[in-house]
Write a protein that holds these residues in place. Structure first.
Motif, PDB file in Angstrom:
ATOM      1  N   TYR A  30       0.828  -1.315   0.318  1.00 65.33           N
ATOM      2  CA  TYR A  30      -0.024   0.103   0.278  1.00 65.33           C
ATOM      3  C   TYR A  30       0.811   1.288   0.162  1.00 65.33           C
ATOM      4  N   GLN A  33       1.889   1.743  -3.996  1.00 67.77           N
ATOM      5  CA  GLN A  33       1.466   2.457  -4.067  1.00 67.77           C
ATOM      6  C   GLN A  33       0.434   3.733  -4.344  1.00 67.77           C
ATOM      7  N   VAL A 126      -6.433   2.224  -5.472  1.00 64.01           N
ATOM      8  CA  VAL A 126      -5.218   2.324  -4.029  1.00 64.01           C
ATOM      9  C   VAL A 126      -6.143   2.908  -3.583  1.00 64.01           C
ATOM     10  N   ARG A 130      -6.661  -0.785   0.074  1.00 61.72           N
ATOM     11  CA  ARG A 130      -6.830  -0.128   0.892  1.00 61.72           C
ATOM     12  C   ARG A 130      -7.905  -0.798   2.141  1.00 61.72           C
ATOM     13  N   LYS A 133      -6.871  -4.562   1.936  1.00 60.87           N
ATOM     14  CA  LYS A 133      -5.732  -4.858   2.686  1.00 60.87           C
ATOM     15  C   LYS A 133      -6.580  -4.248   4.481  1.00 60.87           C
TER      16      LYS A 133
END
Length: 259
Positions: A30, A33, A126, A130, A133
């Motif tokens: 992350y 990115q 992204v 996120r 994630k």
């Protein structure tokens, strides 16, 4: 050498697998990115700056072209055709520069639009990454906690395994000591071992002492009875012997005794 290299890579890969934390890997991805998104945004800003600079140059050249056109008209009105021709020649050169700058401006504007669209798409990816994630991290943490709880309940975890081994060793030592104490008590009771303190006696010795003590008392009682019986018999025999001989105590003596 190839085999050694393969073994080394296998060992290194296994060590990396043990050391790798998926949550840390996701956070690192992350972060990368975000850095890429920042670079794209910086590129968009640079392209927009270049486009803005071209627009300023275009405005400046267009102003100069308009000024030369006005000067040519004034020179032609004053009968200075040569000056008017020079002004128009310079204006034509400026127009060529304006045309080139407009072409570059359109190119930069197209690049800016592409980069802006790419930045928007990358921002969406992204954001989605996120969210995914955080979901994966939460699921992994919950699964890890559940696994540790299950291992703790089942006793297969390293920490609980050490505790279980300690408890097992303590129980084994306790059972061993209890068995040893019971065996010593049995040996002392059976007489196989001597009690150095002289206090403890086994059951047989206690019974023998009790019987011996009772016998001594009985024997002493019989002896006393025999002594008493023997004394009484002697007195009776003495009295009976005096009567048979005809002897009698003097009367004067009896009288004197009575007096």
């Amino acid at each position: 050498m190839k085999r050694m290299g393969m073994i080394f890579r296998a060992k290194a890969n296994k060590a990396l697998d043990r050391a790798e934390d998926p949550r840390e890997t996701l956070d690192y991805s992350y972060q990368k990115q975000l850095e890429l998104l920042q670079k794209v945004r910086r590129g968009v800003a640079d392209v927009a700056t270049s486009r803005k600079r071209l627009e300023l140059q275009l405005n400046q050249l267009q102003g100069q072209s308009s000024k030369l056109e006005d000067q040519g008209r004034k020179a032609l009105a004053l009968g200075r055709e040569d000056l008017a021709r020079e002004a128009l020649s310079r204006r034509a050169a400026l127009q060529q520069q304006v045309t080139d700058l407009e072409t570059q401006h359109q190119t930069l504007q197209g690049e800016e639009e592409k980069l802006t669209l790419a930045a928007q798409r990358l921002q969406a990816k992204v954001d989605a990454f996120r969210t995914k994630k955080e979901t994966i991290k939460a699921t992994y943490t919950a699964a890890q906690a559940q696994t540790r709880i299950g291992e703790a309940f089942s006793g297969i975890s390293e920490e609980m395994g050490d505790v279980g081994l300690a408890v097992q060793r303590a129980e084994d030592k306790t059972a061993q000591l209890q068995a040893r104490a019971g065996a010593i008590d049995e040996l002392l009771a059976s007489g196989a071992l001597d009690d150095q303190s002289g206090m403890a006696k086994d059951d047989i010795a206690a019974e023998l002492d009790r019987i011996s003590g009772g016998t001594d008392v009985e024997l002493e009682l019989q002896r006393m009875k025999a002594e008493l019986a023997g004394g009484t018999s002697a007195q009776q025999q003495a009295l009976e012997g005096g009567s048979q001989d005809g002897t009698q105590a003097p009367q004067g003596q009896h009288k004197f005794d009575k007096q």
